[in-house]
Design an enzyme around this catalytic site. Structure first.
Site, PDB file in Angstrom:
ATOM      1  N   GLU A   1      -0.371  26.821  -8.383  1.00 36.22           N
ATOM      2  CA  GLU A   1       0.053  25.690  -7.546  1.00 36.22           C
ATOM      3  C   GLU A   1      -0.922  24.359  -7.645  1.00 36.22           C
ATOM      4  O   GLU A   1      -1.031  23.845  -6.325  1.00 36.22           O
ATOM      5  CB  GLU A   1       0.213  26.497  -5.976  1.00 36.22           C
ATOM      6  N   GLN A   2      -1.586  24.413  -8.672  1.00 40.49           N
ATOM      7  CA  GLN A   2      -2.583  23.379  -8.897  1.00 40.49           C
ATOM      8  C   GLN A   2      -1.965  22.007  -8.619  1.00 40.49           C
ATOM      9  O   GLN A   2      -2.700  20.816  -8.479  1.00 40.49           O
ATOM     10  CB  GLN A   2      -3.426  23.314 -10.044  1.00 40.49           C
ATOM     11  N   MET A   3      -0.611  21.973  -8.871  1.00 43.45           N
ATOM     12  CA  MET A   3       0.045  20.557  -8.736  1.00 43.45           C
ATOM     13  C   MET A   3       0.530  20.371  -7.207  1.00 43.45           C
ATOM     14  O   MET A   3       1.509  19.485  -7.127  1.00 43.45           O
ATOM     15  CB  MET A   3       1.028  20.502  -9.765  1.00 43.45           C
ATOM     16  N   HIS A   4       0.283  21.407  -6.432  1.00 45.88           N
ATOM     17  CA  HIS A   4       0.694  21.282  -5.003  1.00 45.88           C
ATOM     18  C   HIS A   4      -0.429  20.709  -4.066  1.00 45.88           C
ATOM     19  O   HIS A   4      -1.618  21.211  -4.085  1.00 45.88           O
ATOM     20  CB  HIS A   4       1.018  22.795  -4.780  1.00 45.88           C
TER      21      HIS A   4
ATOM     22  N   ARG B   1       3.751  36.655  -8.125  1.00 43.50           N
ATOM     23  CA  ARG B   1       3.784  37.442  -6.524  1.00 43.50           C
ATOM     24  C   ARG B   1       5.130  37.898  -6.692  1.00 43.50           C
ATOM     25  O   ARG B   1       6.149  37.615  -7.347  1.00 43.50           O
ATOM     26  CB  ARG B   1       3.079  36.279  -5.725  1.00 43.50           C
TER      27      ARG B   1
ATOM     28  N   ASN C   1       5.166  37.629   2.933  1.00 49.82           N
ATOM     29  CA  ASN C   1       5.342  36.023   2.755  1.00 49.82           C
ATOM     30  C   ASN C   1       6.708  35.878   2.385  1.00 49.82           C
ATOM     31  O   ASN C   1       7.093  36.197   1.252  1.00 49.82           O
ATOM     32  CB  ASN C   1       4.356  35.620   2.235  1.00 49.82           C
ATOM     33  N   GLU C   2       7.522  35.012   2.969  1.00 48.14           N
ATOM     34  CA  GLU C   2       9.051  34.686   2.589  1.00 48.14           C
ATOM     35  C   GLU C   2       9.513  35.649   1.814  1.00 48.14           C
ATOM     36  O   GLU C   2       9.803  35.564   0.430  1.00 48.14           O
ATOM     37  CB  GLU C   2       8.802  33.257   1.709  1.00 48.14           C
TER      38      GLU C   2
ATOM     39  N   TRP D   1       7.379  22.592  -6.821  1.00 49.67           N
ATOM     40  CA  TRP D   1       8.215  23.467  -7.423  1.00 49.67           C
ATOM     41  C   TRP D   1       9.901  23.207  -7.371  1.00 49.67           C
ATOM     42  O   TRP D   1      10.744  23.967  -7.789  1.00 49.67           O
ATOM     43  CB  TRP D   1       8.456  24.744  -6.374  1.00 49.67           C
TER      44      TRP D   1
ATOM     45  N   GLU E   1       4.467  26.610   7.569  1.00 54.62           N
ATOM     46  CA  GLU E   1       4.070  25.699   6.368  1.00 54.62           C
ATOM     47  C   GLU E   1       4.667  24.227   6.280  1.00 54.62           C
ATOM     48  O   GLU E   1       5.974  24.325   6.195  1.00 54.62           O
ATOM     49  CB  GLU E   1       4.295  26.550   5.206  1.00 54.62           C
TER      50      GLU E   1
END
Ligand code: GAL
Length: 652
Positions: free
Chosen positions: A362-365, A103, A141-142, A322, A314
């Site tokens: 982001e599966q580990m988020h 992104r 976004n950010e 991250w 958020e």
């Protein structure tokens, strides 16, 4: 005070949406942010829009009484757009063009990309702008995340030349302002100017500073383009952007003047503590809670950016993905972070994300739910806050009380320090954070404000450093009756990045007669020592060698004889970076000098007032008595606040 959540309906089968929406409402969640990365689903092919799914998602959430923040999807342009216009991709400082596949793969200065942003945002605001459930819009976004600013593209170069021509009018003026006679850097026209990057050694600092100003203006105008469309088609809704913690690549105060109703920001206390340049012992001590001042600092900063209005868009609610290491947060801390945000004035705390996504980056988020829909540990704490909020609604004050201490935060100061650090470990935001921590450890509330703010109502104003000193600061000191504390390097540079003619601290000399005759950076093992107010400490990283004027007092000296702290009337100047003990003593000294009630707090305990409520927030491992008056009415907890817990009572 409301709870919210970030939700990605496009990641889940439609039959789940109804159940999710019902659960959100049951948990006490009032607001949902959606759509900020959904461009490829909204416009799968050039000019072909698919709205049915988003119409349905919005209707489903609205049916359950949830209000919506719609994110514009411009942080993630779809592949077809990149293939159609590869020139919209950003370019890193090493010349690498960043590619599609994650992104933020766009150049903020690209006129083509801006046209496409205006198109997609225009379509969205025309479709949903008047929807009764839509209460706010988030642009992009950010902006700047993943080191995508500055971007060194041809579009940026052309824009920068135009920006310079407007600022300096003729090339001779620019050559003088930048000092281009040095090393034969003179230009014959604006068209000869390049971007300040990939030079064999440092580029001219004046060139770098102007490029950073230009980039910052580009960010503001990128947001403004979207904000105008939102205002035109979605009247009465809040416009916001989700800023990041400890990020200063653009001037957020300037951004806020380009169409912003609320400063929203993304709070990730554990990974933020991990990536800040803090001492290893602190990172270890606060590895599962986040440092007790890390979130508070950004709450106080963004409350200022948003002119009193701040949201957490958020909020971390479990382990993230991250930072170099990503531990599971301490039990109870998600609840603590939430109350802390409210204590610092947040109107909304919105968690990231509803459910952990089992695929992609982001599966580990974590989220409030595991991928199989069970409530996560953080989710359970959110449920608890939801119940507490429902009970307390009546007694909660609406607005944040004005603090007695103002801390001046200046984005250009960050750029000036970063452009010519002089010492490898010198970092503006870290310096400001150290001063902020020292004030908070004295039990003081702090408003972080821009250097152009009218600070007349504050008892004490502190500026850890302000290399380019705005003229009106001196005026405010003259006219006001408050106390001021400045740090090293203040007043050292002109607008165009030269040493000021009268020597530092420049114009500040008018209210604090002194001169800095030499400046040094210090390797970690070189630590000039001194004793002040019974505390022994040392200089860190930087020291200005000062010559006091006749009426200026030297209230502390280093053991080698150099002045450490100077004072003239209500103005105090610290000539060096100080270690923690010394900074604590200095803040206590100045706070008491300004008539404030300051007292050292135990490890991990922090206090904060919001309206009639006073909060005690305990990040530490030990219980502590709170400084509530006898008979105080507690609305949360009681007179002893346990580890990783919060107490709040009514004052007044
Ligand atoms: C933020 C971002 C979110 C998500 C989150 C993960 O930086 O806005 O989209 O990536 O981090 O912590």
């Amino acid at each position: 005070m409301q709870l919210g959540v970030c939700y990605y309906p496009e990641h889940w089968p439609e039959h789940k949406w109804e159940i999710d929406a019902r659960r959100m409402a049951e948990m006490g969640i009032a607001r949902v942010r959606i759509a900020e990365f959904a461009w490829s689903r909204i416009e799968p092919e050039p000019g072909r829009y698919e709205w049915a799914w988003l119409d349905n998602a919005i209707a489903t959430l609205a049916r359950h009484g949830l209000t919506l923040v719609i994110g514009t999807p411009t942080a993630a342009p779809p592949k077809w757009l990149v293939d159609l216009h590869p020139e919209i991709l950003p370019v890193a400082s090493d010349g690498t063009t960043m590619q599609f596949g994650s992104r933020r793969h766009y150049d903020i200065s690209s006129p083509i990309y801006r046209d496409h942003c205006a198109r997609i945002v225009g379509e969205m605001v025309r479709r949903y702008g008047a929807h009764p459930a839509v209460v706010a819009w988030q642009t992009d976004n950010e902006i700047g995340c993943h080191d995508t600013l500055p971007s060194y593209t041809r579009a940026a170069l052309l824009g920068f030349r135009r920006w310079l021509a407007a600022r300096y009018e003729n090339i001779g003026a620019l050559n003088v302002a930048w000092g281009n006679v040095f090393w034969s850097m003179e230009y014959r026209s604006f068209e000869e100017i390049e971007l300040p990057v990939r030079t064999p050694t440092d580029a001219n600092p004046a060139h770098v500073l102007d490029f950073r100003r230009f980039q910052s203006d580009e960010v503001a105008s990128f947001h403004a383009l979207q904000a105008r469309l939102i205002r035109a088609h979605s009247p009465g809704r809040d416009v916001l952007h989700n800023f990041m913690g400890f990020y200063a690549a653009f001037d957020h105060y300037v951004f806020a003047r380009h169409g912003l109703d609320v400063a929203a920001w993304d709070s990730y206390p554990v990974p933020r503590t991990e990536v800040l340049p803090l001492p290893e012992a602190d990172k270890h001590r606060w590895a599962r809670t986040g440092h007790p001042d890390v979130s508070a600092f950004s709450h106080d900063l963004y409350r200022g950016v948003g002119n009193g209005r701040m949201w957490v868009m958020e909020q971390q609610a479990g382990p993230v993905n991250w930072a170099p290491w990503n531990p599971v947060p301490e039990p109870g801390i998600v609840r603590l972070w939430t109350w802390e945000a409210f204590a610092h004035g947040a109107e909304l705390v919105s968690y990231f994300r509803w459910r952990q996504c089992p695929y992609a980056q982001e599966q580990m988020h974590s989220g409030l739910h595991t991928p199989d829909d069970a409530l996560s540990a953080g989710g359970g704490e959110v449920e608890q806050v939801g119940a507490e909020l429902r009970q307390l609604a009546a007694s909660l004050g609406q607005s944040s009380a004005k603090a007695h201490v103002a801390l001046l935060f200046d984005y250009e100061a960050d750029w000036v320090i970063a452009t010519q650090r002089h010492g490898v470990d010198i970092d503006y935001q870290h310096l400001v954070f150290e001063w902020y921590c020292a004030l908070r450890e004295c039990g003081l509330d702090v408003d972080i404000v821009s250097a152009s703010t009218d600070v007349s109502g504050y008892a004490l104003v502190v500026a850890p450093t302000l290399p380019i000193l705005p003229g009106h600061v001196v005026e405010q000191i003259r006219k006001g009756s408050n106390h001021w504390l400045f740090g090293p390097r203040t007043g050292a540079k002109s607008e165009t990045f030269s040493i000021v003619p009268q020597l530092p601290p420049g114009k500040l000399q008018e209210v604090l007669p002194m001169r800095i005759v030499a400046s040094e950076s210090l390797r970690p093992s070189v630590r000039p020592t001194l004793r002040f107010d019974g505390v022994t400490g040392s200089a860190l990283r930087w020291r200005d060698h000062a010559e006091p004027g006749e009426q200026t007092e030297t209230i502390a000296r280093f053991d080698d004889g150099l002045p450490a702290i100077l004072r003239h009337g209500r103005v105090t100047f610290a000539t060096a970076g100080f270690d923690r003990a010394l900074l604590g003593a200095l803040m206590m000294h100045c706070a008491r000098g300004a008539g404030l009630d300051a007292a050292a707090l135990p490890e991990g305990l922090r206090l904060r007032r919001r309206g009639p409520l006073r909060f005690a927030i305990n990040y530490g491992a030990e219980p502590h008595p709170v400084p509530a008056p006898p008979g105080a009415k507690f609305v949360l907890g009681g007179p002893i606040v346990g580890p990783v817990d919060v107490a709040a009572w009514l004052e007044e």
